[in-house]
Design an enzyme around this catalytic site. Structure first.
Site, PDB file in Angstrom:
ATOM      1  N   SER A 183     -35.047  46.028 -13.077  1.00 17.03           N
ATOM      2  CA  SER A 183     -35.881  45.933 -14.264  1.00 17.03           C
ATOM      3  C   SER A 183     -37.300  46.341 -13.910  1.00 17.03           C
ATOM      4  O   SER A 183     -37.669  46.398 -12.726  1.00 17.03           O
ATOM      5  CB  SER A 183     -35.866  44.509 -14.828  1.00 17.03           C
ATOM      6  OG  SER A 183     -36.726  44.381 -15.937  1.00 17.03           O
ATOM      7  N   HIS A 238     -41.076  49.870 -11.340  1.00 12.95           N
ATOM      8  CA  HIS A 238     -39.676  49.527 -11.569  1.00 12.95           C
ATOM      9  C   HIS A 238     -39.111  49.002 -10.258  1.00 12.95           C
ATOM     10  O   HIS A 238     -39.072  49.704  -9.252  1.00 12.95           O
ATOM     11  CB  HIS A 238     -38.876  50.745 -12.030  1.00 12.95           C
ATOM     12  CG  HIS A 238     -37.430  50.428 -12.312  1.00 12.95           C
ATOM     13  ND1 HIS A 238     -36.988  50.044 -13.558  1.00 12.95           N
ATOM     14  CD2 HIS A 238     -36.335  50.427 -11.501  1.00 12.95           C
ATOM     15  CE1 HIS A 238     -35.689  49.822 -13.520  1.00 12.95           C
ATOM     16  NE2 HIS A 238     -35.269  50.041 -12.273  1.00 12.95           N
ATOM     17  N   CYS A 239     -38.662  47.753 -10.268  1.00 12.73           N
ATOM     18  CA  CYS A 239     -38.161  47.103  -9.065  1.00 12.73           C
ATOM     19  C   CYS A 239     -36.638  47.177  -9.057  1.00 12.73           C
ATOM     20  O   CYS A 239     -35.978  46.666  -9.968  1.00 12.73           O
ATOM     21  CB  CYS A 239     -38.615  45.645  -9.007  1.00 12.73           C
ATOM     22  SG  CYS A 239     -38.097  44.781  -7.511  1.00 12.73           S
ATOM     23  N   VAL A 240     -36.078  47.822  -8.019  1.00 14.53           N
ATOM     24  CA  VAL A 240     -34.627  47.962  -7.945  1.00 14.53           C
ATOM     25  C   VAL A 240     -33.958  46.637  -7.587  1.00 14.53           C
ATOM     26  O   VAL A 240     -32.768  46.437  -7.871  1.00 14.53           O
ATOM     27  CB  VAL A 240     -34.245  49.039  -6.915  1.00 14.53           C
ATOM     28  CG1 VAL A 240     -34.736  50.400  -7.366  1.00 14.53           C
ATOM     29  CG2 VAL A 240     -34.791  48.703  -5.527  1.00 14.53           C
TER      30      VAL A 240
END
Length: 433
Positions: free
Chosen positions: A275, A269-271
């Protein structure tokens, strides 16, 4: 004769009953339409968290929780349990912008701080060398602290996405407004930076379309974990069953506790994009990193060449005498340093992604391999069980013809030999949710 009259009467009775039912139906539809018209919200109206109709102009009215909290504060009395959380919930619910359709839209408060803090910090850092050093050291530390603070809550946060988008826009604005007018940058170079920004934005928009989710359907997903165990075997059923989404995950899929859903071939999960990165957007995510870094390093090169024309570009970032004598030059120099710090962090992320793709591993699987000491040993670390060689791994990544497709249908009906063999090869890299 009597029989024909009876048939006529019965047909007329049926017609009258049908007409009566149609009239009732039309009456109900008319009432619903009138109620819908009466309840339709204008652009400045909304339904608050209490289910009541409110207006944007009334954002400072009926603040009982805030009045009570302020009254207790000035009287030096203890606050009621949960009063501050209610005040924060009311404030976040009332911060809205007018919208043409469906009433006023709620604004996420986490997107506002970057719009204020980033220009303020950069302009403050441009006053003196010591201030610039302090700000450029404090910003990454503060971001790391905020990331770990919010990551523990496992909740959606658009702070980093807002910071990323606003940084792109603000850096481009300063480049056009402060660097280009003072010479040293040609039209072709400005066009290249502009094209790089547009391509990065389009690639980011494509990445935000979704990572690819595990969809539940009645034919392939059991309703109970016991049914999953009976259909796939007890060990595989327990490992692939998600109790939150109530689906049987295909191999290499994982549940994201921040998004609250299972993602196909879950990487992480990439902040920065708010997403997950999965099978559907992994390629566009990698392209976004490449486009951004190419544009950022080009912009840094052009800024340093304009601000420090007498110095070598490779050393101007560390030694640029007299740059703080002019505020404009100092601001551009500070922004170049800010872009360098951000680019180095994303460069580390890009190198990690390139290494994982070369090994045919996701970030989730790589962490599990290090933690559980699974997978095959390789000179560059743990190699995943799915690795088929450097060239084959990259062809599989870019073509999208990975073995996720073979395991995508390994749900409740996992009875074929190919599906069972695919599941057996994925057990060593499976990670619990």
């Amino acid at each position: 004769m009597l029989l024909s009259n009876f048939r006529i009467l019965r047909e007329n009775k049926w017609k009258r009953r049908t007409c009566k039912q149609l009239n009732v139906l039309l009456s109900d539809m008319t009432k619903m339409w009138v109620e819908d018209e009466n309840e339709r919200l204008c652009c400045c109206e909304y339904v608050n968290r209490h289910g009541e109709r409110s207006h944007v102009a009334a954002c400072c009215c009926d603040c009982e929780d805030l009045d009570d909290a302020c009254d207790r504060f000035f009287k030096q009395e203890s606050q009621n349990p949960g009063s501050m959380s209610r005040v924060v919930a009311d404030i976040s619910d009332r911060v809205r912008v007018p919208w043409l359709k469906g009433g006023a839209r709620k604004v996420d408060l986490t997107i506002i701080p970057p719009l204020v803090l980033l220009p303020a910090m950069l302009h403050l850092a441009a006053f003196h060398f010591l201030l610039g050093t302090a700000v450029l050291i404090a910003m990454p530390i503060s971001l790391l602290w905020y990331y770990y603070f919010t990551h523990r809550k496992k909740a959606r946060n658009r702070f980093f996405l807002s910071l990323a988008l606003f940084s792109l826009a603000y850096m481009y604005y300063l480049f056009v407004a402060e660097v280009v007018p003072h010479g040293g940058v040609g039209t072709v170079e400005v066009g290249m930076v502009t094209a790089g920004l547009l391509v990065t934005s389009l690639s980011l928009a494509n990445t935000k379309r979704g990572p690819g989710f595990v969809e539940a359907d009645q034919e392939s997903v059991p309703l109970l974990p016991e049914e999953a165990e009976r259909s796939q075997g007890s060990e595989i059923g327990r490992k692939n069953w998600c109790s939150v989404c109530r689906v049987v995950r295909p191999p290499r899929a994982g549940h994201c506790r921040i998004c609250g859903i299972c993602v196909l071939r879950h990487d992480h999960h990439c902040v920065w994009i708010d997403s997950c990165v999965g099978s559907a957007n992994h390629r566009s995510f990698l392209l976004t990193l490449i486009f951004f870094l190419s544009t950022a390093f080009s912009g840094i090169f052009l800024v340093l060449r304009s601000v420090c024309p007498e110095q070598n570009v490779l050393t101007a970032l560390f030694y640029c005498p007299g740059v703080y004598k002019e505020y404009r030059a100092a601001l551009c120099f500070t922004c170049a340093w800010y872009c360098t710090v951000v680019s180095l962090g994303l460069l580390h992320l890009l190198l990690t992604q390139l290494l994982n793709i070369s090994r045919n591993m996701t970030e989730r699987e790589a962490r599990a391999a290090v933690r559980e000491r699974t997978g095959r040993r390789a000179p560059w670390g743990h190699a995943g069980v799915h690795s088929r060689g450097l060239r084959a791994n990259w062809l599989e990544f870019w073509s999208g013809a990975d073995r996720q497709k073979d395991g995508a249908n390994c749900g409740a009906e996992a009875t074929s030999e190919a599906c069972e063999s695919f599941i057996s090869t994925s057990d060593s890299t499976a990670v619990p949710p």
